[in-house]
Design a protein around this motif. Structure first.
Motif, PDB file in Angstrom:
ATOM      1  N   PRO A 250      58.711  54.734  63.214  1.00 50.19           N
ATOM      2  CA  PRO A 250      58.770  54.564  64.331  1.00 50.19           C
ATOM      3  C   PRO A 250      59.589  53.185  63.543  1.00 50.19           C
ATOM      4  CG  PRO A 250      57.223  54.123  64.606  1.00 50.19           C
ATOM      5  CD  PRO A 250      56.991  55.136  63.396  1.00 50.19           C
ATOM      6  N   VAL A 251      59.196  52.422  62.658  1.00 52.06           N
ATOM      7  CA  VAL A 251      59.276  51.531  62.140  1.00 52.06           C
ATOM      8  C   VAL A 251      61.242  51.976  61.050  1.00 52.06           C
ATOM      9  CG1 VAL A 251      59.760  50.051  60.055  1.00 52.06           C
ATOM     10  CG2 VAL A 251      57.254  50.108  61.628  1.00 52.06           C
ATOM     11  N   CYS A 252      61.045  52.305  60.827  1.00 54.16           N
ATOM     12  CA  CYS A 252      61.919  52.960  60.194  1.00 54.16           C
ATOM     13  C   CYS A 252      63.260  53.054  61.148  1.00 54.16           C
ATOM     14  CB  CYS A 252      62.248  54.167  58.947  1.00 54.16           C
ATOM     15  SG  CYS A 252      61.406  53.942  57.978  1.00 54.16           S
ATOM     16  N   ASN A 253      62.943  53.883  61.893  1.00 58.76           N
ATOM     17  CA  ASN A 253      64.024  55.016  63.492  1.00 58.76           C
ATOM     18  C   ASN A 253      64.458  53.246  64.184  1.00 58.76           C
ATOM     19  OD1 ASN A 253      63.766  57.444  62.536  1.00 58.76           O
ATOM     20  ND2 ASN A 253      62.543  57.817  64.015  1.00 58.76           N
ATOM     21  N   GLN A 254      63.560  52.143  64.277  1.00 64.69           N
ATOM     22  CA  GLN A 254      63.978  50.940  64.713  1.00 64.69           C
ATOM     23  C   GLN A 254      64.892  50.867  63.723  1.00 64.69           C
ATOM     24  OE1 GLN A 254      61.941  50.512  67.298  1.00 64.69           O
ATOM     25  NE2 GLN A 254      63.717  48.640  67.674  1.00 64.69           N
TER      26      GLN A 254
ATOM     27  N   ASN B  18      66.862  59.666  58.521  1.00 61.29           N
ATOM     28  CA  ASN B  18      65.601  60.366  58.345  1.00 61.29           C
ATOM     29  C   ASN B  18      65.057  59.593  57.410  1.00 61.29           C
ATOM     30  OD1 ASN B  18      66.861  61.292  57.228  1.00 61.29           O
ATOM     31  ND2 ASN B  18      66.569  63.652  56.845  1.00 61.29           N
ATOM     32  N   LEU B  19      65.322  58.125  57.450  1.00 64.37           N
ATOM     33  CA  LEU B  19      64.133  57.478  56.198  1.00 64.37           C
ATOM     34  C   LEU B  19      62.606  57.763  56.238  1.00 64.37           C
ATOM     35  CD1 LEU B  19      65.111  54.962  54.260  1.00 64.37           C
ATOM     36  CD2 LEU B  19      64.411  53.199  56.005  1.00 64.37           C
ATOM     37  N   SER B  20      61.854  57.650  56.811  1.00 61.47           N
ATOM     38  CA  SER B  20      60.745  58.228  56.800  1.00 61.47           C
ATOM     39  C   SER B  20      60.676  58.849  55.893  1.00 61.47           C
ATOM     40  CB  SER B  20      60.253  58.247  57.738  1.00 61.47           C
ATOM     41  OG  SER B  20      60.364  59.307  58.924  1.00 61.47           O
ATOM     42  N   GLU B  21      61.325  60.663  55.721  1.00 60.34           N
ATOM     43  CA  GLU B  21      61.296  61.960  54.774  1.00 60.34           C
ATOM     44  C   GLU B  21      62.214  61.314  53.494  1.00 60.34           C
ATOM     45  OE1 GLU B  21      60.573  64.524  55.055  1.00 60.34           O
ATOM     46  OE2 GLU B  21      61.290  65.825  53.987  1.00 60.34           O
TER      47      GLU B  21
ATOM     48  N   ARG C  94      59.269  59.852  52.182  1.00 56.65           N
ATOM     49  CA  ARG C  94      57.787  60.551  51.977  1.00 56.65           C
ATOM     50  C   ARG C  94      58.822  61.232  50.440  1.00 56.65           C
ATOM     51  NH1 ARG C  94      56.893  65.458  51.607  1.00 56.65           N
ATOM     52  NH2 ARG C  94      59.062  66.423  51.900  1.00 56.65           N
ATOM     53  N   ILE C  95      59.739  61.479  50.589  1.00 52.07           N
ATOM     54  CA  ILE C  95      60.239  62.313  48.959  1.00 52.07           C
ATOM     55  C   ILE C  95      59.656  61.292  47.488  1.00 52.07           C
ATOM     56  CG2 ILE C  95      61.811  63.179  47.742  1.00 52.07           C
ATOM     57  CD1 ILE C  95      63.336  64.805  50.781  1.00 52.07           C
ATOM     58  N   ILE C  96      60.245  60.587  48.266  1.00 54.08           N
ATOM     59  CA  ILE C  96      60.089  59.403  46.988  1.00 54.08           C
ATOM     60  C   ILE C  96      59.077  59.013  46.854  1.00 54.08           C
ATOM     61  CG2 ILE C  96      60.732  57.202  46.445  1.00 54.08           C
ATOM     62  CD1 ILE C  96      62.873  56.760  47.746  1.00 54.08           C
TER      63      ILE C  96
ATOM     64  N   GLN D 256      68.964  60.535  47.668  1.00 59.44           N
ATOM     65  CA  GLN D 256      69.283  60.420  49.553  1.00 59.44           C
ATOM     66  C   GLN D 256      69.292  58.836  50.300  1.00 59.44           C
ATOM     67  OE1 GLN D 256      67.000  62.761  52.303  1.00 59.44           O
ATOM     68  NE2 GLN D 256      67.865  64.780  50.557  1.00 59.44           N
ATOM     69  N   PHE D 257      68.147  57.790  49.593  1.00 63.37           N
ATOM     70  CA  PHE D 257      68.204  56.436  49.734  1.00 63.37           C
ATOM     71  C   PHE D 257      69.459  56.244  49.446  1.00 63.37           C
ATOM     72  CE2 PHE D 257      67.175  52.609  49.274  1.00 63.37           C
ATOM     73  CZ  PHE D 257      66.351  52.354  49.594  1.00 63.37           C
TER      74      PHE D 257
END
Lengths: 347, 426, 530
Positions: A311-315, A321-324, A327-329, B136-137
C-alpha cells in the motif's frame, strides 16, 4: 564494542537491513495515514499462508541438495489434489483435509520420481531442479487442457473442457483454517487456525529432524563420504529428504489456496519458488546449516515486508507495481548473496 | 558403423528435425509460408544464440545471464527513442549505448561468476532475474519519477515508460540498408545466389593467399556452384513463385551475422581464444601454467553480454515493437534451448550448433501451435508443448552433462595420481 | 652417464623450513651435478614435498615465512620466490598431479601459455592477447622436442586419448621444451603407471641425463632408484639422513634408512598373559580396488585379543586392507568374522558384525564437520545399533540428554579441548578431531577395532592419548585391534605381530622385536629366506 559487533554478526547483516526496511515502511505508512490494523492483519495472513513453502526448503538443504528449486513439482501435485477435492464437491474441513490428503499422495509420487532424477545429478541439484520444475509445470499445462474435470467451478464456462486459470474455492473451503478460532485484538484479526495448522506441521517436521531418519539425513547432508562409511544408504536418505520437501510444498499450496481464495493453474506455480527460497535464506539458513526457525523467521520478515510495502508503494506511485519489482529485487538479491557466500572454488 | 556413430553423436538435432517435419506435415501450412517466418525469426535470434558460444568455450557453461545483455540492448533502443533518433543513426547509437552498458554489466557479472565457480549457470540465471528487477525499477520509476522527461513513450502519469514501444522509426533500417544502391531485402533465390557467390569468393581469396587449393576447397566451391545453378533454375519456375514472393532475405543483416561468425572463429584462434579453450578444459592447469584465469573469464562474460546486447537490437529492429518489460525475460531460456537443440552441450558449442539450433527451434516454434490446432482443435496446447520442449531440452542436456563429467576419464586418473584416492567416494 | 663438471648445477645448503613452531625440514644439504640423476626418497611427511616446494618457489612457502639456508644454481646464490622465477632459472618440474589440458593436443600442451604468436592488425589495436596463435609452429617445434626426447609420439594426438604413461611423457616434453631447463624435478613419476609404462619413463629419465640435464627424482619406489639413479638422498623427519651413491647401498638399507625412527612416545604397558588362540577374523584372497592403495590377494588370520599391525611403504596397499574389511571400496575374496562369513562391500554389514573403523582419511571420511561433538560420537551408534533414542509409540526421538552425557564423558576421558559438547567438530584441532573419531568408533562397542594412521598429522600429546586409549581398550576389554600405520616405531610399540605389505601383498608377518634391517628388507618387497 566488540560484543555488540559480534552480536550483530550473529544476527546477520541481511536481517538487520530488512528489519530496518520494514520499520522504515511502517513509519512511512503511519505518516501516510494507512490503516495499521489492516496492514498487520494482512501481514499475519500472508505469513501464515506462505510459511509451509519456506519450510519445504528445509529437507533438501538438510540432505545437502541445496534449495529445492523444483518446488513447482510439489505445488502442481498439491493443486491436483485440491482440485480433485473440489471436483468431488467436498466442502469445509472435509474438503480441505481430503484435498491435503490427496496432495500428500500426489506429492509423494512426484517427489519420489523427482528425487530419483536428482540423485543422479549430485552437485547440480539446484540448476537442474529448476528446469525439471519448469518442464513439469508446462507438462501439467497440457494436462490441464485435457483434464477430465466436470465441475463447472473448475472448467471454463464455454466449451465444457479445460481447467480455468484461477479456480475460486469460495464455495468449498475458503478460509476454513483462517476462520477457525479466529479472534480480534482491537481491530487486528488473528487467523488462529491457520497458525495452529502451520505450527503443527512445523512441529511434526521438528520431530522428524530429531528422529533417527532425521539424524541420518543431517549426516548425509554434512558429509556424504562419512555417512557412507557409517553404513548409511545415501541415495535412500536423499530420496526421503527430497520427497518430504515436495510433499510439504503440496500441503503448502492448499493452505495457501484456502487462505488466498484461489488455486492458480497453468504458469502460476512457476514464479512461486523464489520468495520461499529467499525467505529461508533471509531467516539465516545457509547451504550447510538449516533450522526450522530459519523458515519461520524468514517468512515472517519477508512477507511482512512485502505486505506492508504494497500500500505504501501504491500511495507513492499509483497505477504501478513497485511492490512486485521490490519482490523480484529482494528475493533474487538474497539468493544471489547466498550463492556467493556458499562460494565455489575460489581458485 | 560410421553412419551409426554419426547418428549417435547428432541424435538431438536429428530427433528435432523429425519433430519439425512431422509438425510441418500436421500443420498443413505451405512450406514457403513457414520458411518466410523462419527466415525472419532466424534474423532476429541468431546473434543472441551466437553470444552463448564463447562462455561455453571458457568453461562457464550456458550463460543464462545473456538476459543482462539483452536488457542493455533494449535500454539502448529505449534511449534512442527518447532522443528521437531514427534510422541507421538510431541503430548505431543504440549499439553504442548497448556496448557501454553491456561492458559494465558484463564486468560486474563476470566478477560475480568468479566468486561462484562451479555454480556459474545457476548464478547467471539468478543474475538474470535480479537484473530484471533493477531494469524494471529503472524504467518504471526512475524514468519520469526521478528524471523528468516528457515523451510520447512515457506513461500518461508521467512516471515510467509504456509497456510496448513502437519502433517504426528504425524498423528494418538494418535489414533494408542499401550501400551504393545494393542490398536491402531480396527474394530467396537472389539471396542464395548472392551468398553462394560471396562464400566462393571469400574461399578463393583465402586459398590464393595461402596458395593451398586442397580437396575441401574444391568441394565447398562446388557446393556453392550447385546452389547458384539450382537457384537460377528455380527462380523462373511457376511453382516456386510463392516461395520467391514470400521469403525475403535481408542481405545486410545476414552479412553482419556472417561477419560475427567469422569474428568468433577468428577470435578462437588468437592467444585470448586459446587461453579460453585451455580454461574451459581445465581451470586448474590453466592457472598453474600462468594464464590469468579470472581476468579471462570476465572477458568472456563481457564479450557474451555485448553480443547479446547487439543481438537484442537486431531482434527489435526486425520486430518493430519493444515489449519494454518482458521482452528480455525469456531470452536466456530460449537461446540456450535453441543451441542445445542444435547439438551443443554445456562443454561444447560452435557456430554450426548455433545456426542449426536456431533454425530447428524456430521451425518448431512456428509449427507447433498450428499442428496442435489441427490435432487438438486448440492452439494453446502447442504453445505449452513448445515450452515443455524448451525447458525439457535444457533439463535433459544439463543432466547428461553431469553424467558425462562424472565418467570423464582424465579427472579420475588425475585424482588417483594426486592423492591416491578416487575423485569421488563410493 | 655422469658429467664431471666442477660446479654443481644445483646446490642446496643447510636449507630448513618451519611452519610455525614445527620444523618440517632442517639443515638439508645436497649437490647435484649436470646430468646426474639424484633420487630423493623418504616416507610421507619426511619433508620431500616441502623441499620441492622450496626449489620451485611455490606460494605456500613464501606465504608461511620463506625458508632458511641457501640455494645455489650454477654456483650462484638465488632466492627463488615464485614458480615463474624457478622456471626462468632453469628449474623444471613435473608435478605429482597431471598438469595437462585433456582436450588439447600434445603439441598445444607442450606449448601451453608459451604459444608462438603472430601479430595482426587487431593485436596492434587491442593488445597482445589478440595476436594469432601460430599453430603450424606449435606442431613443428613440439614434434621436434618429442623426437629429441626419443619418444615415439605424435604431437597431434589428443591428450585424453593417451595412456597414462604417455601423458607423463608429454609433461616431461613440456619441461624440456622450455629452452633453458637445467634441472628437472620429477615428483613420483611412476606412482600411477603400470610396470611397462614405468620402464619407459625411467628410460626417458636416463635419456635426459645423457642430454646433460640433471634430474631430481622423488619416489617411494626403491626399485626405481636402484635402476636409474646415480645418487640417493634419504630424508626422514625433515633431516637428510644420508646421501650416498646408489651402487654403494642395497635396497634393504635404503628402506631401513627411510623408516628407522626413534621412539618419542610414552611406553605402552606390556601385555600380561597369553592370548586365547581363538581366531577373530580371517581373509582369503582379499582383493581391494582402492585406487593408489590396491590390495592384490591377502590372506590373514587374526587372533582374538591381539593388536595386529599392518605396515609398509605408502602406496603399497596397507590402508587398502582395512578399507576392504569395512566395505568402503570394491572388494573381492572371502572374509569371515568369528567364523561367520561377512557380506562384502557393505559398510552396514561390517558394522553389524561389530567391526569399527577409524579412517586414515580423517578430514574427508572421518566425521561430519558441522555436527556437534556429541552428535558425531553418537551418530554411528544411532545408525547401527539404534542407540541414543527415546521411544514414543511410533516415534523415536533423539535422546539429547544421553548424547550430551556420552559426549561429556568422552571429552573428559580423551581430554578433548573444546568449548563444550555442542561445538562443531570441524572447528576442533586435528588431534582433537582424531580423538572424536576414535571415541565414536569405540562408542559402537566393537569386537574388532580397525585403526588406520591414527597419529597422522596430530601433536604428540594427542598421539599419546590416542595410542594409550587403543591399548587400554585392547588390554581391558579384550577388543581385537587391526592397527595400520606407516610409522614403524609406532607399530613396534603397539603390536603383537606386524604384517608388512608390498605391492598389495603381504611380504611377511614379523615380530615387533625384529631388527630394522629385517623390516627394511621386507618393506622393499624382498622376502626373507625362511
Amino acid at each position: 564494542m566488540s560484543v555488540v559487533r559480534r552480536k550483530i554478526r550473529e544476527f546477520g547483516m541481511p536481517r538487520i537491513i530488512i528489519i530496518a526496511f520494514i520499520l522504515l515502511i511502517l513509519v512511512g505508512a503511519l505518516l501516510e495515514g494507512q490503516d495499521m490494523a489492516t496492514l498487520i492483519s494482512d501481514s499475519l495472513v500472508r505469513v501464515g499462508q506462505n510459511m509451509l513453502m519456506a519450510l519445504a526448503m528445509l529437507p533438501t538443504i538438510l540432505v545437502g541438495a541445496g534449495l529445492n528449486m523444483g518446488i513447482a513439482i510439489g505445488i502442481v501435485s498439491g493443486i491436483l489434489g485440491g482440485l480433485i477435492s473440489v471436483e468431488l464437491g467436498l466442502v469445509g474441513w472435509g474438503g480441505l483435509m481430503f484435498g491435503i490428503l490427496l496432495a500428500i499422495c500426489a506429492g509423494t509420487v512426484g517427489g519420489f520420481i523427482y528425487s530419483l532424477l536428482l540423485n543422479r545429478v549430485r552437485g547440480s541439484e539446484m540448476l537442474i531442479g529448476n528446469y525439471l520444475g519448469s518442464t513439469v509445470v508446462y507438462l501439467m499445462c497440457m494436462f490441464w487442457f485435457a483434464a477430465p474435470f466436470k465441475n463447472p467451478t473448475i472448467i471454463w464456462p464455454m466449451g465444457g473442457k479445460g481447467v480455468r486459470t484461477t479456480i475460486p474455492v469460495s464455495d468449498f473451503f475458503e478460509k476454513v483454517l483462517n476462520r477457525f478460532l479466529m479472534f480480534k485484538i482491537g481491530r487486528v484479526t488473528i487467523p488462529t487456525g491457520l497458525f495452529l495448522f502451520v505450527f503443527l506441521v512445523c512441529f511434526l517436521v521438528y520431530l522428524f529432524t530429531k528422529s533417527r531418519t532425521g539424524m541420518i539425513l543431517r549426516t548425509v547432508g554434512n558429509n556424504p563420504s562419512y555417512a557412507a562409511m557409517s553404513g548409511i544408504h545415501i541415495n535412500k536418505a536423499r530420496i526421503i529428504g527430497i520427497t518430504l520437501s515436495t510433499v510439504l510444498a503440496a500441503i503448502g499450496i492448499n493452505v495457501y489456496a484456502q487462505s488466498y481464495g484461489f488455486y492458480q493453474t497453468y504458469e502460476g506455480p512457476l514464479t512461486m519458488a523464489f520468495t520461499p527460497m529467499a525467505a529461508i535464506l533471509l531467516g539465516g539458513a545457509t547451504m550447510k546449516n538449516v533450522k526450522i526457525r530459519h523458515a519461520v523467521i524468514g517468512t515472517f520478515l519477508i512477507q511482512t515486508l512485502l505486505t506492508t510495502a504494497l500500500p505504501v508503494c501504491n500511495q507513492l506511485f499509483p497505477e504501478s507495481n513497485l511492490s512486485e519489482v521490490f519482490r523480484i529485487i529482494i528475493s533474487n538479491g538474497i539468493i544471489l548473496y547466498a550463492l556467493t557466500q556458499a562460494g565455489g572454488d575460489r581458485r | 558403423m560410421k553412419i551409426k556413430r554419426f547418428l549417435m553423436s547428432n541424435a538431438v538435432p536429428i530427433l528435432f528435425a523429425f519433430l519439425c517435419i512431422a509438425g510441418i506435415r500436421l500443420s498443413g501450412t505451405p512450406i514457403a509460408t513457414i520458411l518466410s517466418d523462419v527466415v525472419n525469426r532466424f534474423d532476429r535470434n541468431i546473434l543472441l544464440v551466437l553470444s552463448l558460444i564463447i562462455p561455453v568455450t571458457c568453461g562457464l557453461g550456458m550463460n543464462f545471464g545473456i538476459v543482462l545483455g539483452a536488457m542493455c540492448g533494449q535500454m539502448g533502443l529505449v534511449f534512442v527513442t527518447l532522443m528521437n533518433l531514427t534510422g541507421m543513426t538510431a541503430i548505431l547509437a543504440a549499439a553504442l549505448i548497448g556496448l557501454v552498458t553491456a561492458v559494465i554489466c558484463g564486468i560486474l557479472a563476470g566478477k560475480l561468476l568468479n566468486r561462484t565457480k562451479g555454480q556459474e549457470m545457476i548464478t547467471s540465471m539468478i543474475v538474470g532475474y535480479f537484473s530484471n528487477g533493477i531494469y524494471q525499477f529503472i524504467f518504471l520509476f526512475l524514468i519520469g519519477g526521478v528524471i523528468h522527461i516528457s515523451h510520447k513513450i512515457i506513461l500518461s502519469g508521467g512516471v515510467g515508460i509504456k509497456n510496448t514501444i513502437d519502433l517504426s522509426h528504425l524498423q528494418y533500417s538494418l535489414d533494408n540498408l542499401k550501400i551504393f544502391g545494393l542490398g536491402g531485402k531480396v527474394d530467396v533465390f537472389t539471396g542464395i545466389i548472392f551468398f553462394a557467390v560471396f562464400f566462393a569468393a571469400c574461399m578463393t581469396i583465402s586459398a590464393l593467399r595461402n596458395r593451398k587449393f586442397d580437396r575441401n576447397y574444391i568441394i565447398r566451391t562446388a557446393i556453392c556452384a550447385v546452389f547458384v545453378v539450382a537457384s537460377l533454375i528455380m527462380t523462373g519456375q511457376e511453382r516456386f513463385m510463392m516461395a520467391k514472393m514470400l521469403i525475403r532475405i535481408p542481405i545486410p543483416s545476414f552479412l553482419l551475422v556472417t561477419f560475427f561468425c567469422w569474428l568468433i572463429t577468428w577470435f578462437m584462434k588468437t592467444k585470448l581464444g586459446q587461453d579460453m579453450r585451455a580454461i574451459g578444459h581445465d581451470r586448474d592447469v590453466a592457472l598453474a601454467s600462468g594464464i590469468k584465469v579470472d581476468q579471462t573469464r570476465i572477458i568472456a562474460v563481457v564479450i557474451s553480454t555485448v553480443l547479446a546486447a547487439w543481438g537484442q537490437i537486431m531482434f527489435y529492429q526486425n520486430l518493430g515493437t519493444v515489449d519494454a518489460y518482458y521482452g528480455h525475460e525469456k531470452v536466456g531460456t530460449f537461446c540456450v534451448a535453441a543451441i542445445l537443440i542444435g547439438g551443443a552441450s554445456v562443454k561444447k558449442a560452435n557456430i554450426g550448433h548455433a545456426i542449426l539450433g536456431t533454425i530447428l527451434f524456430h521451425l518448431l516454434y512456428n509449427v507447433s501451435p498450428l499442428a496442435s490446432q489441427k490435432l487438438f482443435n486448440d492452439s494453446m496446447v502447442g504453445g505449452y508443448f513448445r515450452m515443455t520442449i524448451c525447458y525439457g531440452v535444457i533439463a535433459v542436456a544439463l543432466m547428461l552433462h553431469v553424467w558425462e563429467s562424472r565418467n570423464s576419464g582424465l579427472k579420475e586418473k588425475r585424482g588417483e595420481k594426486k592423492s591416491g584416492k578416487p575423485a569421488k567416494a563410493l | 652417464m655422469k658429467n664431471t663438471a666442477a660446479t654443481p648445477v644445483l646446490s642446496i645448503c643447510n636449507v630448513g623450513k618451519a611452519f610455525g613452531e614445527n620444523w618440517v625440514l632442517s639443515d638439508v644439504s645436497l649437490d647435484i651435478m649436470p646430468g646426474e640423476i639424484h633420487a630423493i626418497c623418504g616416507e610421507n611427511g619426511a619433508g620431500k614435498s616441502t623441499l620441492m616446494n622450496i626449489l620451485f618457489g611455490m606460494p605456500v612457502i613464501q606465504s608461511t615465512g620463506g625458508y632458511t639456508g641457501k640455494i645455489l644454481i650454477d654456483g650462484e646464490e638465488q632466492k627463488i620466490t615464485s614458480p615463474e622465477q624457478a622456471i626462468a632459472k632453469g628449474i623444471g618440474m613435473v608435478h605429482q598431479e597431471f598438469m595437462l589440458v585433456p582436450g588439447f593436443t600434445v603439441g598445444e600442451n607442450i606449448k601451453l601459455n608459451r604459444e608462438p604468436l603472430l601479430s595482426s592488425l587487431a593485436s596492434r589495436i587491442f593488445g597482445s592477447r589478440l595476436k594469432k596463435v601460430d599453430f603450424a609452429k606449435i606442431s613443428s617445434e613440439s614434434q621436434h622436442t618429442l623426437n629429441r626426447l626419443g619418444v615415439e609420439m605424435q604431437e597431434s594426438s589428443m591428450i585424453e586419448t593417451l595412456p597414462v604413461g604417455y601423458m607423463q611423457f608429454a609433461e616431461i616434453a613440456r619441461e624440456i621444451d622450455k629452452e633453458n631447463t637445467k634441472v628437472l624435478i620429477l615428483d613420483e613419476p611412476t606412482a600411477v603407471l603400470t610396470e611397462s609404462e614405468a620402464e619407459l619413463v625411467l628410460n626417458i629419465v636416463q635419456h635426459l641425463s645423457d642430454m646433460g640435464i640433471a634430474v631430481v627424482l622423488i619416489t617411494h619406489r626403491i626399485q626405481d632408484i636402484k635402476q636409474v639413479a646415480d645418487t640417493v638422498t634419504v630424508l626422514r623427519d625433515g633431516k637428510n639422513v644420508r646421501t650416498v651413491a646408489v651402487k654403494d647401498i642395497s635396497e634393504g638399507e635404503i628402506a631401513q634408512l627411510m623408516v628407522g625412527r626413534d621412539l618419542d612416545l610414552t611406553a605402552i604397558e606390556k601385555r600380561s598373559g597369553e592370548l586365547s588362540g581363538e581366531i577373530a577374523l580371517t581373509t582369503k584372497n582379499l582383493v581391494v580396488d582402492m585406487p593408489g592403495e590396491q590390495v592384490n590377494g591377502v590372506d590373514l588370520e587374526i587372533r582374538k585379543g591381539e593388536i595386529f599391525g599392518i605396515g609398509g611403504l605408502a602406496g603399497q596397499g596397507k590402508v587398502g586392507i582395512a578399507n576392504g574389511l569395512m566395505g568402503n571400496y570394491p572388494t573381492e575374496g572371502e572374509i569371515s568374522v568369528f567364523g561367520k562369513p561377512l557380506k562384502l562391500n557393505s559398510p552396514k554389514d561390517s558394522i553389524a558384525a561389530k567391526l569399527a573403523f577409524v579412517s586414515e582419511d580423517r578430514r574427508r571420511m572421518g566425521f561430519a564437520p558441522n555436527l556437534s561433538i556429541g552428535e558425531n560420537i553418537a551418530a554411528p551408534s544411532m545408525v547401527a545399533h539404534n542407540r541414543f533414542f527415546k521411544k514414543f509409540g511410533f516415534f523415536e526421538q533423539v535422546d539429547e540428554k544421553a548424547v550430551r552425557e556420552t559426549a561429556e564423558k568422552n571429552i573428559q576421558e580423551f581430554q578433548i579441548k573444546c568449548t563444550g559438547p555442542d561445538q562443531p567438530v570441524g572447528t576442533l584441532s586435528g588431534g582433537n578431531q582424531q580423538k572424536v573419531c576414535v571415541a565414536s568408533a569405540l562408542e559402537l562397542s566393537p569386537d574388532i577395532l580397525l585403526v588406520s594412521e591414527p597419529t597422522r598429522g596430530i601433536d604428540v600429546g594427542a598421539k599419546n592419548t590416542v595410542l594409550n586409549t587403543i591399548s587400554q581398550i585392547n588390554r581391558e576389554k579384550g577388543v581385537t585391534v587391526i592397527f595400520t600405520s606407516s610409522e614403524l616405531a609406532e607399530l613396534r610399540q603397539m603390536c603383537d605381530r606386524i604384517a608388512i605389505v608390498s605391492q598389495g601383498k603381504i611380504v611377511e608377518i614379523m615380530k615387533p622385536d625384529a631388527s630394522d634391517e629385517e623390516f627394511g628388507l621386507a618393506m622393499s618387497g624382498e622376502r626373507r629366506e625362511a
